[in-house]
Scaffold this motif. Structure first.
Motif, short mmCIF file in Angstrom:
data_model
loop_
_atom_site.label_atom_id
_atom_site.label_comp_id
_atom_site.label_asym_id
_atom_site.label_seq_id
_atom_site.Cartn_x
_atom_site.Cartn_y
_atom_site.Cartn_z
N ILE A 131 -1.81 12.29 -4.79
CA ILE A 131 -3.20 11.76 -4.44
C ILE A 131 -4.04 11.31 -5.68
O ILE A 131 -4.66 10.27 -5.64
CB ILE A 131 -3.81 12.74 -3.33
N ILE A 139 -2.80 8.19 -7.12
CA ILE A 139 -3.38 7.09 -6.52
C ILE A 139 -4.64 6.85 -6.98
O ILE A 139 -5.21 5.67 -7.19
CB ILE A 139 -3.16 7.17 -5.11
N ILE A 140 -5.41 7.86 -6.94
CA ILE A 140 -6.96 7.57 -7.45
C ILE A 140 -6.95 7.01 -9.01
O ILE A 140 -7.70 6.11 -9.27
CB ILE A 140 -7.78 8.88 -7.46
N LEU A 150 -6.13 3.43 -8.78
CA LEU A 150 -7.23 2.53 -8.40
C LEU A 150 -8.29 2.29 -9.51
O LEU A 150 -8.52 1.41 -9.67
CB LEU A 150 -7.97 3.53 -7.11
N LEU A 158 -7.23 -3.32 0.60
CA LEU A 158 -7.57 -2.06 0.78
C LEU A 158 -6.47 -0.95 1.33
O LEU A 158 -6.04 0.05 0.52
CB LEU A 158 -8.99 -1.62 1.01
N SER A 159 -6.30 -1.30 2.53
CA SER A 159 -5.25 -0.27 3.29
C SER A 159 -4.13 -0.38 2.73
O SER A 159 -3.37 0.72 2.50
CB SER A 159 -5.03 -1.02 4.79
N LEU A 185 -4.46 2.24 0.06
CA LEU A 185 -4.77 3.62 0.46
C LEU A 185 -3.78 4.29 1.38
O LEU A 185 -3.79 5.44 1.68
CB LEU A 185 -6.34 3.50 1.35
N ALA A 238 -1.69 7.01 -0.25
CA ALA A 238 -2.44 8.12 -0.20
C ALA A 238 -2.16 9.15 0.92
O ALA A 238 -1.93 10.36 0.80
CB ALA A 238 -3.95 8.14 -0.24
#
Lengths: 259, 420
Positions: free
Chosen positions: B127, B130-131, B134, B311-312, B315, B318
């Motif tokens: 996670i 992933i941040i 982004l 966005l999905s 996300l 995550a």
């Protein structure tokens, strides 16, 4: 090691597929041998000097080159005019300076440190003088066009009679390499338009090649330094990689595992 | 963990270490037990660290010469390219460095997908990753705006306009983001500020990413839990250091090729035309690394739903550790997942390709099918697969497959049979 080869082939596939090329825009550009292409590519000095002549005698009446200074003409890796020549070139232009102690603007002969004098004071003036079309600044022009040098080289030679069925407005010309085939610039070059000091025959093809070479240099003035450094850097990296590879093999031989 | 017992040899070292255990940390990093069967796909963590540091150093240098002003930004970039000593080199490293960074991060992410590195107990590492990804996209997007070329300006216009899809407050948010009624100087200065800030946020998250990694330790190509330290592991130094170094050098050769011989091939020619709010480019395309998501955005006819889909798509990653229901980590022992994995890779590449094409006709149709499949993979195939798939028998330790040849071969030699 097998994985590495896989990896590199993937990288090559990704990078070789130029995703920005649109099918509709594909035109076969005219080809010529550019001396500045390739690992050891360098500019042809004489061609750069001739190209500057074409620029200054033909293009410069409409196209600015605002990011270049006269000193650049004498710098290494460029046309390499002598400093005296570059000074003379600069001095042949009138530069507006000031304000002086009386608060007045004045003109003086150009110096090496001056930027190339622009043909028009601003974009509006350029448009007014050219039927509404703005002749783009040429400093980075070859980098600002998809086909690069091949595109510019072809465009200069791409003027033709419009095919039947295509009507052109006043001040619009047909060019088979232009996007949409309609261009607001009249064919700028014609046989013998400039008289080369070195006796080179000033054909349209020759002038196109020379001025495009000059434009490549103006867009990438450090191209030669880049190529030279790149070669050294990559050779250095390859040697270091080989040394590290054998060190790695040696170190990993201490344990029962492959690397 | 045994390395907490570490005591420096020298008196000074002990004195210092009792007050701030930096030497314990250094010792931990040196001795850190690493699975000895890691393949070269595992070297991209180190490569990414190199990319981040390179971007920060070249970025700081560029910031000393760059002027964040709508009237001067383009000219200041040309100033860097022409008059700053080795400015061309620094800028080309920074510009191509962004592409190299993304190339490496995509390999890193897809490695994780193949070997199931996101599964328990490594969800937090994933996670955080992933941040970081982004933030990388945000940083790259804003960095692309700074030269203030045509693609900078219009890319910024298109992307910021996405926020106008938000019901009721959308328009207000866009005006707030722009600092005016169009992309202009206030937009440029705030993008520059954020572009400067984000890499340091990423740096902090990278520390957490590595910290979280060092709690359970590395996953490995076999995907089994291993005892640490044991004969299945090697100390990080010198074994992994030299191997990562070797891979990094190979990577740097590719990097150098772009910087020195094809510095503009990954950019768009239009960005060498100064931004002009009155002239819209024929095609507005983002940088290559954002194209798959751009394709997803455009494949949905409704603006708001398009933004939601885009966005999905990010996300959804995550929550991947909970969408993938299989207990087996490595795709080596998951014959069906392995096939779906490669279909996903192809799907993302196709999305990237159609993202660069005009959104019309066949391209649009392909984009829609590929978008649908992307979500199908994560929302349907992965959860179902965990229950239905017959996995291959797993070795008890990694020493076994390492000594008996590659894990792929060892696995293939065994007949398919359901585990447990």
């Amino acid at each position: 090691m097998k994985n590495l080869f896989k990896l590199f082939s993937i990288i090559i596939i990704i990078t070789s597929s130029n995703s920005y090329t649109f099918a509709a825009e594909k035109v076969e550009y005219l080809k010529t041998d550019w001396s500045f292409k390739g690992v050891f590519g360098k500019f042809d000095r004489a061609s750069l000097q001739r190209g500057y002549q074409v620029y200054t005698e033909v293009c410069a009446s409409c196209h600015s080159m605002k990011y270049l200074s006269y000193r650049n003409l004498a710098e290494q890796g460029g046309p390499e005019f002598s400093e005296a020549q570059a000074k003379a070139i600069a001095a042949s232009f009138e530069v507006t300076d000031g304000p002086n102690s009386d608060g007045e603007m004045f003109t003086r002969p150009g110096k090496l440190s001056d930027k190339f004098v622009m043909p028009y004071d601003n974009v509006k003036a350029a448009q007014a003088a050219n039927g509404g079309a703005y002749p783009p600044d040429m400093s980075v022009l070859v980098k600002a066009r998809g086909g690069g040098v091949d595109y510019i080289y072809s465009l200069l030679q791409g003027y033709e009679e419009a095919p039947s069925g295509i009507s052109l407005d006043d001040g619009v010309y047909y060019n088979k390499y232009m996007y949409g085939n309609k261009i607001r610039m009249a064919a700028p070059l014609s046989e013998g338009l400039v008289e080369y000091g070195d006796g080179t025959n000033a054909t349209v093809e020759q002038m196109s090649k020379d001025v495009t070479t000059f434009l490549m240099w103006s867009a990438e003035p450090h191209l030669e330094a880049r190529h030279q450094m790149g070669f050294k850097a990559i050779v250095y990296l390859i040697i270091l990689t080989i040394l590290v590879y054998f060190s790695m093999k040696k170190i990993w031989s201490r344990i029962e595992s492959e690397v | 963990m045994s390395d907490h017992d570490y005591r420096p040899k020298s008196k000074v070292g002990q004195w210092f270490n009792d007050r701030l255990p930096l030497l314990t940390l250094a010792n931990h990093l040196t001795d850190y037990p690493t699975p000895k069967n890691l393949n070269y796909w595992w070297t991209f963590g180190g490569i990414l660290t190199f990319c981040l540091i390179t971007q920060i150093i070249t970025g700081l240098t560029l910031a000393m010469h760059y002027i964040a002003h709508a009237d001067m930004a383009f000219e200041s970039v040309e100033h860097i390219m022409r008059d700053v000593n080795y400015g061309w080199l620094i800028r080309y490293i920074h510009a191509n460095g962004a592409s190299m960074f993304f190339l490496a991060v995509y390999i890193h992410i897809f490695r994780s997908l193949f070997y199931g590195s996101y599964k328990a107990p490594r969800e937090i590492i994933w996670i955080i990753g992933i941040i970081i990804y982004l933030l990388m996209m945000a940083a790259a997007f804003m960095g692309y705006v700074l030269p203030w070329g045509q693609m900078s300006f219009w890319g910024a216009t298109v992307i910021t306009n996405l926020f106008s899809a938000i019901p009721l407050v959308g328009e207000g948010i866009v005006t707030w983001l722009w600092g005016g009624y169009s992309v202009d100087n206030p937009t440029l200065t705030r993008f520059f500020t954020l572009h400067y800030l984000i890499p340091f946020l990423i740096l902090g998250l990278v520390v957490l990413h590595i910290w979280a990694l060092h709690v359970p330790g590395n996953n490995n190509p076999v995907g089994i839990d291993i005892k640490k330290p044991s004969k299945d592991t090697v100390p990080f130094h010198p074994y992994i250091v030299i191997k990562d170094g070797f891979a990094l050098l190979m990577f740097m050769i590719v990097f150098a090729f772009f910087v020195f011989y094809a510095p503009n091939i990954l950019g768009h020619a239009d960005n060498y035309i100064e931004a002009n709010p009155m002239v819209t480019p024929a095609h507005i395309v983002p940088e290559w690394y954002l194209l798959p998501f751009y394709a997803i955005l455009r494949s949905v006819p409704d603006k708001l739903l398009g933004v939601v889909a885009m966005l999905s798509a990010i996300l959804i990653l995550a929550v991947l550790p909970w969408l993938d229901t299989s207990k087996i980590r490595s795709a080596v022992f998951r014959p069906l997942y392995r096939q779906f994995y490669w279909i996903l890779v192809a799907d993302v590449l196709i999305l990237g390709y159609v993202g660069a094409m005009p959104a019309e006709g066949l391209y649009l149709l392909i984009a829609r099918v590929a978008t649908a499949y992307y979500f199908l993979h994560f929302l349907v195939i992965l959860p179902v697969l965990g229950f239905k798939e017959k996995t291959l028998p797993m070795p008890l330790s990694i020493t076994e497959p390492v000594l008996g040849g590659s894990p792929n071969l060892a696995a293939a030699r065994n007949k398919e049979s359901k585990i447990e």
